[in-house]
Design a protein around this motif. Structure first.
Motif, PDB file in Angstrom:
ATOM      1  N   THR A   5       0.854  -1.179   0.000  1.00 52.30           N
ATOM      2  CA  THR A   5       0.000   0.000   0.000  1.00 52.30           C
ATOM      3  C   THR A   5       0.891   1.230   0.000  1.00 52.30           C
ATOM      4  O   THR A   5       1.679   1.436   0.912  1.00 52.30           O
ATOM      5  CB  THR A   5      -0.910   0.013   1.228  1.00 52.30           C
ATOM      6  OG1 THR A   5      -1.692  -1.162   1.215  1.00 52.30           O
ATOM      7  CG2 THR A   5      -1.809   1.221   1.218  1.00 52.30           C
ATOM      8  N   THR A   6       0.775   2.035  -1.034  1.00 49.79           N
ATOM      9  CA  THR A   6       1.580   3.236  -1.166  1.00 49.79           C
ATOM     10  C   THR A   6       0.785   4.444  -0.709  1.00 49.79           C
ATOM     11  O   THR A   6      -0.443   4.381  -0.570  1.00 49.79           O
ATOM     12  CB  THR A   6       1.990   3.424  -2.634  1.00 49.79           C
ATOM     13  OG1 THR A   6       0.806   3.655  -3.404  1.00 49.79           O
ATOM     14  CG2 THR A   6       2.690   2.195  -3.170  1.00 49.79           C
ATOM     15  N   PRO A   7       1.423   5.610  -0.504  1.00 52.24           N
ATOM     16  CA  PRO A   7       0.687   6.792  -0.087  1.00 52.24           C
ATOM     17  C   PRO A   7      -0.435   7.159  -1.039  1.00 52.24           C
ATOM     18  O   PRO A   7      -1.479   7.626  -0.631  1.00 52.24           O
ATOM     19  CB  PRO A   7       1.776   7.873  -0.060  1.00 52.24           C
ATOM     20  CG  PRO A   7       3.027   7.125   0.235  1.00 52.24           C
ATOM     21  CD  PRO A   7       2.875   5.809  -0.465  1.00 52.24           C
ATOM     22  N   SER A   8      -0.233   6.893  -2.356  1.00 53.81           N
ATOM     23  CA  SER A   8      -1.270   7.268  -3.321  1.00 53.81           C
ATOM     24  C   SER A   8      -2.499   6.390  -3.207  1.00 53.81           C
ATOM     25  O   SER A   8      -3.577   6.775  -3.633  1.00 53.81           O
ATOM     26  CB  SER A   8      -0.716   7.179  -4.747  1.00 53.81           C
ATOM     27  OG  SER A   8      -0.334   5.853  -5.042  1.00 53.81           O
ATOM     28  N   THR A   9      -2.361   5.181  -2.674  1.00 53.12           N
ATOM     29  CA  THR A   9      -3.511   4.290  -2.555  1.00 53.12           C
ATOM     30  C   THR A   9      -4.019   4.172  -1.130  1.00 53.12           C
ATOM     31  O   THR A   9      -5.100   3.644  -0.900  1.00 53.12           O
ATOM     32  CB  THR A   9      -3.182   2.877  -3.075  1.00 53.12           C
ATOM     33  OG1 THR A   9      -2.095   2.356  -2.327  1.00 53.12           O
ATOM     34  CG2 THR A   9      -2.838   2.909  -4.542  1.00 53.12           C
ATOM     35  N   SER A  10      -3.269   4.685  -0.180  1.00 50.61           N
ATOM     36  CA  SER A  10      -3.711   4.557   1.204  1.00 50.61           C
ATOM     37  C   SER A  10      -4.934   5.419   1.474  1.00 50.61           C
ATOM     38  O   SER A  10      -5.646   5.207   2.447  1.00 50.61           O
ATOM     39  CB  SER A  10      -2.582   4.959   2.167  1.00 50.61           C
ATOM     40  OG  SER A  10      -2.198   6.303   1.946  1.00 50.61           O
ATOM     41  N   ALA A  11      -5.187   6.395   0.581  1.00 56.65           N
ATOM     42  CA  ALA A  11      -6.382   7.215   0.717  1.00 56.65           C
ATOM     43  C   ALA A  11      -7.624   6.472   0.294  1.00 56.65           C
ATOM     44  O   ALA A  11      -8.727   6.978   0.391  1.00 56.65           O
ATOM     45  CB  ALA A  11      -6.245   8.488  -0.130  1.00 56.65           C
ATOM     46  N   LEU A  12      -7.451   5.236  -0.215  1.00 59.10           N
ATOM     47  CA  LEU A  12      -8.567   4.450  -0.687  1.00 59.10           C
ATOM     48  C   LEU A  12      -9.340   3.831   0.467  1.00 59.10           C
ATOM     49  O   LEU A  12      -9.613   2.668   0.462  1.00 59.10           O
ATOM     50  CB  LEU A  12      -8.061   3.330  -1.605  1.00 59.10           C
ATOM     51  CG  LEU A  12      -7.297   3.751  -2.842  1.00 59.10           C
ATOM     52  CD1 LEU A  12      -6.644   2.538  -3.468  1.00 59.10           C
ATOM     53  CD2 LEU A  12      -8.219   4.391  -3.831  1.00 59.10           C
ATOM     54  N   SER A  13      -9.576   4.520   1.490  1.00 59.84           N
ATOM     55  CA  SER A  13     -10.433   4.134   2.603  1.00 59.84           C
ATOM     56  C   SER A  13     -10.223   2.683   3.060  1.00 59.84           C
ATOM     57  O   SER A  13     -10.115   1.773   2.262  1.00 59.84           O
ATOM     58  CB  SER A  13     -11.907   4.313   2.231  1.00 59.84           C
ATOM     59  OG  SER A  13     -12.719   4.033   3.338  1.00 59.84           O
ATOM     60  N   THR A  14     -10.138   2.495   4.345  1.00 58.42           N
ATOM     61  CA  THR A  14     -10.071   1.148   4.900  1.00 58.42           C
ATOM     62  C   THR A  14     -11.336   0.886   5.705  1.00 58.42           C
ATOM     63  O   THR A  14     -12.017   1.798   6.134  1.00 58.42           O
ATOM     64  CB  THR A  14      -8.843   0.996   5.811  1.00 58.42           C
ATOM     65  OG1 THR A  14      -8.933   1.932   6.884  1.00 58.42           O
ATOM     66  CG2 THR A  14      -7.562   1.256   5.017  1.00 58.42           C
ATOM     67  N   SER A  15     -11.621  -0.369   5.909  1.00 61.87           N
ATOM     68  CA  SER A  15     -12.817  -0.713   6.671  1.00 61.87           C
ATOM     69  C   SER A  15     -12.695  -2.137   7.169  1.00 61.87           C
ATOM     70  O   SER A  15     -11.832  -2.903   6.731  1.00 61.87           O
ATOM     71  CB  SER A  15     -14.081  -0.582   5.804  1.00 61.87           C
ATOM     72  OG  SER A  15     -14.132  -1.611   4.852  1.00 61.87           O
ATOM     73  N   THR A  16     -13.561  -2.507   8.064  1.00 57.91           N
ATOM     74  CA  THR A  16     -13.672  -3.888   8.498  1.00 57.91           C
ATOM     75  C   THR A  16     -14.545  -4.644   7.493  1.00 57.91           C
ATOM     76  O   THR A  16     -15.274  -4.037   6.712  1.00 57.91           O
ATOM     77  CB  THR A  16     -14.312  -3.951   9.889  1.00 57.91           C
ATOM     78  OG1 THR A  16     -15.572  -3.280   9.841  1.00 57.91           O
ATOM     79  CG2 THR A  16     -13.421  -3.281  10.926  1.00 57.91           C
ATOM     80  N   PRO A  17     -14.487  -5.958   7.485  1.00 59.67           N
ATOM     81  CA  PRO A  17     -15.339  -6.731   6.569  1.00 59.67           C
ATOM     82  C   PRO A  17     -16.816  -6.388   6.773  1.00 59.67           C
ATOM     83  O   PRO A  17     -17.269  -6.173   7.898  1.00 59.67           O
ATOM     84  CB  PRO A  17     -15.039  -8.175   6.948  1.00 59.67           C
ATOM     85  CG  PRO A  17     -13.659  -8.136   7.519  1.00 59.67           C
ATOM     86  CD  PRO A  17     -13.560  -6.831   8.243  1.00 59.67           C
ATOM     87  N   TRP A  18     -17.547  -6.357   5.677  1.00 60.14           N
ATOM     88  CA  TRP A  18     -18.958  -5.952   5.751  1.00 60.14           C
ATOM     89  C   TRP A  18     -19.748  -6.651   4.655  1.00 60.14           C
ATOM     90  O   TRP A  18     -19.290  -6.803   3.525  1.00 60.14           O
ATOM     91  CB  TRP A  18     -19.058  -4.439   5.578  1.00 60.14           C
ATOM     92  CG  TRP A  18     -20.453  -3.895   5.674  1.00 60.14           C
ATOM     93  CD1 TRP A  18     -21.110  -3.510   6.803  1.00 60.14           C
ATOM     94  CD2 TRP A  18     -21.362  -3.647   4.583  1.00 60.14           C
ATOM     95  NE1 TRP A  18     -22.366  -3.037   6.498  1.00 60.14           N
ATOM     96  CE2 TRP A  18     -22.548  -3.116   5.145  1.00 60.14           C
ATOM     97  CE3 TRP A  18     -21.289  -3.817   3.199  1.00 60.14           C
ATOM     98  CZ2 TRP A  18     -23.646  -2.757   4.372  1.00 60.14           C
ATOM     99  CZ3 TRP A  18     -22.391  -3.479   2.424  1.00 60.14           C
ATOM    100  CH2 TRP A  18     -23.549  -2.965   3.007  1.00 60.14           C
ATOM    101  N   THR A  19     -20.941  -7.093   5.000  1.00 60.96           N
ATOM    102  CA  THR A  19     -21.891  -7.643   4.038  1.00 60.96           C
ATOM    103  C   THR A  19     -23.252  -7.045   4.327  1.00 60.96           C
ATOM    104  O   THR A  19     -23.682  -6.996   5.480  1.00 60.96           O
ATOM    105  CB  THR A  19     -21.976  -9.178   4.150  1.00 60.96           C
ATOM    106  OG1 THR A  19     -20.686  -9.734   3.885  1.00 60.96           O
ATOM    107  CG2 THR A  19     -22.971  -9.747   3.140  1.00 60.96           C
ATOM    108  N   GLY A  20     -23.925  -6.565   3.299  1.00 59.69           N
ATOM    109  CA  GLY A  20     -25.233  -5.970   3.513  1.00 59.69           C
ATOM    110  C   GLY A  20     -25.823  -5.458   2.211  1.00 59.69           C
ATOM    111  O   GLY A  20     -25.319  -5.749   1.119  1.00 59.69           O
ATOM    112  N   LEU A  21     -26.908  -4.705   2.334  1.00 66.54           N
ATOM    113  CA  LEU A  21     -27.607  -4.140   1.176  1.00 66.54           C
ATOM    114  C   LEU A  21     -27.253  -2.667   1.023  1.00 66.54           C
ATOM    115  O   LEU A  21     -27.272  -1.915   2.001  1.00 66.54           O
ATOM    116  CB  LEU A  21     -29.118  -4.305   1.330  1.00 66.54           C
ATOM    117  CG  LEU A  21     -29.662  -5.735   1.264  1.00 66.54           C
ATOM    118  CD1 LEU A  21     -31.161  -5.742   1.556  1.00 66.54           C
ATOM    119  CD2 LEU A  21     -29.396  -6.362  -0.101  1.00 66.54           C
ATOM    120  N   VAL A  22     -26.942  -2.278  -0.200  1.00 66.77           N
ATOM    121  CA  VAL A  22     -26.664  -0.877  -0.524  1.00 66.77           C
ATOM    122  C   VAL A  22     -27.826  -0.345  -1.353  1.00 66.77           C
ATOM    123  O   VAL A  22     -28.090  -0.841  -2.454  1.00 66.77           O
ATOM    124  CB  VAL A  22     -25.348  -0.745  -1.307  1.00 66.77           C
ATOM    125  CG1 VAL A  22     -25.211   0.665  -1.888  1.00 66.77           C
ATOM    126  CG2 VAL A  22     -24.159  -1.070  -0.418  1.00 66.77           C
TER     127      VAL A  22
END
Length: 272
Positions: A5-22
């Motif tokens: 993960t480089t600085p240019s891609t680290s802005a690509l938001s991180t999150s915990t695993p998730w499953t659901g309806l959008v």
């Protein structure tokens, strides 16, 4: 091997695993997000396929990537029906899924119909696309004529008796035969050289086609191979686009040639 993960891609938001309806428009899509700090990869399904088709590619890439899969409108077991099954709705759905999961930039990977969606999304969103992998789809070729249109409508009408039996399993879409035929015919119109050629010519991010061999569902003789020949002019005109050919056919490519697809993801993600 997972990417760094480089600085240019680290802005690509991180999150915990998730499953659901959008929610999007008048419907909701079943989404799975593995989370984590890795480079996001969003997978775009075949026309009536489900997110489960990508499991071999995801396993091959491993947990160092952030994998986002979803079932399109009325596909799979949980995504809801809609009044709009158009191609433009499918492109909007990519935006909706990424926005809901806080992802700004991603690699887009599409198979068959999903390859066309991925090509359009990459063309429209160069600042948000790290790269694109197009798996046996998005070939600019005029394969739709009046006879083919009738053939498509006849095919889906004949399948009308079995699709209701498969819907509870998620193996068939909750769409009428006419809706499925309309979607397939729209695909043919958008695949014409005068429609798709300028889209592919205008892509400015790294793109890798993974090209299958042989036939596909509903094709006859060498129809599918003739369609694939159009890719030569695409790669000649746009140096950002490269291709590789594999032995498996259209229907088996995600199951049999997943290492090649995963390698293509790594390749486009690594290019500047």
């Amino acid at each position: 091997m997972a990417p760094n993960t480089t600085p240019s891609t680290s802005a690509l938001s991180t999150s915990t695993p998730w499953t659901g309806l959008v929610p999007v428009d008048d419907t909701a899509l079943a989404v799975t997000d593995t989370g984590g700090p890795g480079i996001p990869v969003v997978y775009l399904n075949g026309q009536f396929a489900t997110q489960g088709y990508w499991r071999h590619v995801i396993t091959e890439l491993g947990p160092g990537w952030r994998h986002l899969t979803y079932d399109e409108r009325a596909r799979g077991r949980k995504s809801k029906r809609s009044a709009d099954y158009s191609f433009e709705a499918a492109v909007r759905d990519v935006d909706a899924v990424l926005a809901a999961r806080g992802v700004h930039r991603a690699v887009v990977v599409g198979w068959s119909y999903g390859a066309l969606v991925a090509a359009h999304w990459a063309h429209r969103n160069p600042d948000r696309t790290l790269g694109a992998v197009l798996v046996d789809g998005a070939y600019p070729y005029d394969w739709l004529d009046a006879a083919m249109e009738q053939r498509i409508r006849t095919l889906f009408r004949r399948m009308g008796w079995v699709t209701p039996l498969l819907r509870p399993t998620g193996l068939a879409p909750r769409m009428t035969a006419a809706q499925q035929a309309d979607s397939n015919i729209e695909l043919g119109r958008l695949s014409r050289e005068r429609e798709l050629g300028p889209v592919l010519d205008g892509i400015t991010v790294p793109v890798r086609f993974v090209v299958a061999s042989g036939s596909s569902f509903g094709s006859r003789g060498d129809e599918q191979e003739r369609i694939r020949t159009s890719l030569a002019t695409v790669t000649a005109r746009n140096p950002k686009i490269t291709s590789t050919k594999v032995a498996s056919n259209h229907g088996a490519i995600l199951k049999k040639d997943f290492p090649t697809i995963a390698a293509a993801v790594r390749k486009v993600a690594a290019l500047p």
